[in-house]
Write an enzyme that holds these catalytic residues in place. Structure first.
Site: not given
Ligand SMILES: [Zn+2]
Length: 266
Positions: A79, A83, A89
């Site tokens: 990250h 990106h 996540h």
């Molecule tokens: Zn991120």
């Protein structure tokens, strides 16, 4: 319709690649825009990131064989820079980077411009009303559309303090930058069926977020995020097609992204 339906089959029989026969990328009518910051020593990462982008030279120069050869090794947290945020996540059940359908990453895009609001308020969050006002002008956002939020923040890149609002290493508590708001994210993800949420700041949640609710709303529906985009000012409110292909990291929670847009000329 019959003719149209038969055309791909005909193209296959004639040996014409289907994508070329049915969906040409015509650069006389479209131009390409790079939406990606370069990866280098200045690339901005989240303040708590243990490392940043590292490039190690393995070879550079003439070889004994008489030819030139260069190669590097790179190392980077997932990250940082331009990106991808994969749904895993912020969701234990979310899909990881390599499993994101290409339809979420190559899609028509709309751009919602909040540069005026963000210039007045660095903590500005896109509202549900902003989205509805955009739709009143430009038409309803169809399912499968990538929704890109333009704050104007990318012109501050790569000044960490200006871009993040604070440059204290290891401390993410004093960040100030605009982004999506919770209600707007619910509308876009849950009611409109957005393919992805993208933004020209470091996060799809604003800098002062403590609960990362926009991340969680998107991840719960397996909608990826695209962060630290640039050049959104070169895109129209609608009409662009975005190709945002991340590194295919198996099990990845995100990763470096090369994002471009095809924009109609004229
Ligand atoms: Zn991120």
């Amino acid at each position: 319709m019959l003719r149209r339906a038969w055309f791909p089959l005909l193209a296959v029989l004639l040996g014409v690649p289907r994508a070329v026969a049915t969906q040409p990328i015509d650069l006389s009518t479209q131009r390409m825009v790079d939406l990606t910051h370069p990866l280098n020593a200045q690339t901005i990462y989240w303040p708590t990131s243990p490392t940043t982008f590292q490039l190690e030279r393995l070879s550079y120069g003439q070889t004994e064989g008489g030819y030139f050869y260069s190669a590097n090794a790179f190392c980077s947290p997932e990250h940082g820079g331009t990106h991808l945020d994969a749904p895993i996540h912020f969701s234990a059940d979310g899909i990881s980077a390599e499993r994101i359908p290409l339809e979420n990453l190559v899609a028509p895009a709309v751009v919602i411009d909040v540069t005026a609001q963000a210039d007045r308020d660095a903590d500005y969050r896109l509202t549900r009303e902003d989205v509805l006002a955009w739709e009143a002008r430009h038409g309803r956002i169809e399912a499968g559309t990538m929704v890109l939020l333009r704050t104007g923040w990318s012109r501050r890149w790569p000044d960490r303090r200006a871009y993040l609002g604070d440059d204290t290493p290891g401390d993410a508590s004093n960040l100030h930058f605009p982004s999506f708001g919770d209600d707007a994210a619910r509308l876009l993800v849950e009611e409109r069926g957005a393919a992805a949420l993208g933004v020209d700041v470091a996060s799809i949640d604003y800098g002062q977020s403590r609960d990362f609710l926009v991340h969680r709303i998107a991840a719960a529906r397996n909608v990826p995020g695209l962060e630290n985009l640039t050049n959104l000012d070169a895109l129209p409110p609608r009409g662009a097609v975005v190709i945002a292909l991340p590194a295919k990291i198996e099990g990845g929670s995100g990763g470096p992204l090369r994002a471009i847009a095809l924009v109609p000329r004229g």
